[in-house]
Design an enzyme around this catalytic site. Sequence first.
Site, PDB file in Angstrom:
ATOM      1  N   GLY A 121      30.189   3.464 -74.927  1.00  0.00           N
ATOM      2  CA  GLY A 121      30.534   4.896 -74.984  1.00  0.00           C
ATOM      3  C   GLY A 121      30.271   5.688 -76.133  1.00  0.00           C
ATOM      4  O   GLY A 121      30.764   6.805 -76.093  1.00  0.00           O
ATOM      5  N   CYS A 235      16.617   0.671 -76.216  1.00  0.00           N
ATOM      6  CA  CYS A 235      16.349   0.245 -77.793  1.00  0.00           C
ATOM      7  C   CYS A 235      15.271  -0.930 -77.660  1.00  0.00           C
ATOM      8  O   CYS A 235      15.327  -1.924 -78.307  1.00  0.00           O
ATOM      9  CB  CYS A 235      17.719  -0.320 -78.196  1.00  0.00           C
ATOM     10  SG  CYS A 235      18.438  -1.694 -77.356  1.00  0.00           S
TER      11      CYS A 235
END
Length: 293
Positions: A121, A235
């Site tokens: 989050g 990523c």
Amino acid sequence: MSDITAQVPAFLRELLEKEYGKTAETICRGFVRRPVTLRANTLKASAAEVSAALGGAGIPFARVPWYGDAFVLCGEERAFPSDGLFGEGKVYLQSLSSMLPPLYLAPAAGENILDMTAAPGGKTTQLLALSGGKALITACEKDAIRFERMKFNLARQGAARVNAMQTDALKLDEFLRFDKILLDAPCSGSGTLLPDAPVKISPKLIENCARMQKRLLQKGLKLLKKGGILLYSTCSVLKEENEEAVEYALSLGAKLVPVSPFGGIPLLPGRAGTVTVCPDEKFEGFFLAMLQK
Ligand code: SAM
């Protein structure tokens, strides 16, 4: 700082060499431990307040030119106290690279935004903070444990008004429509290897991630309003998870909205209009692309 050039699995090294040539060496040398970085959570505290509190606690820090809410701590990680600023949710520990997607998505008050794969989050709360607390955000997460972690983080960051859903994003109702979507996709993490940490990456993982990324992209484009924006990020620095995913989205009719990199960020060569961050002593390897329906 020691890097892990010698620990990078042979298959990954070969893949990086195939995709980046001699620059693969630079990528591998960028797999180092980095200073702690954090974001002032402006839902609860201004950057000025965080700056004063860090100064008052004798914690040295640096700023970055492209984001006034980002802080790079200069001391040892353990020098950063886990109570105070952190415990009160006034700051969120977040890598510099992972602060980029919400900045590019630029959420505004009243916009209906989906964070498709959201736990724990960090970017969800950043999206809400960037909108001044006024965007209507739905955060979706499939994994039950990660979902609970996200709920905890949202509450601590003062973002409990986010509509959190524990569900597979692929199963979201086909008739939902959003102004903007963040797809910070599950990925192999090929941009985030660290010395002495277990290397979980394998050819099979890359293949599975690439398949899931395409399915999530297809679903995300369905859930977007006409003219809406989907920010895709990983990523990973591998073309299989980045450029190939973008090509797939374009084949479904999406348009690429070119993004310009912020100054001072180390870059890898990639498809024009997208940004691939090269891992180094400050940044994790990262990719982002902006797509419009
Ligand atoms: N954006 C998050 C942040 O900044 O804190 C990190 C997201 S992480 C890269 C990807 C997340 O997607 C993981 O938590 C994973 O459990 C979740 N995920 C994977 N497949 C999913 C799916 N089909 N639907 C919803 N969530 C999914």
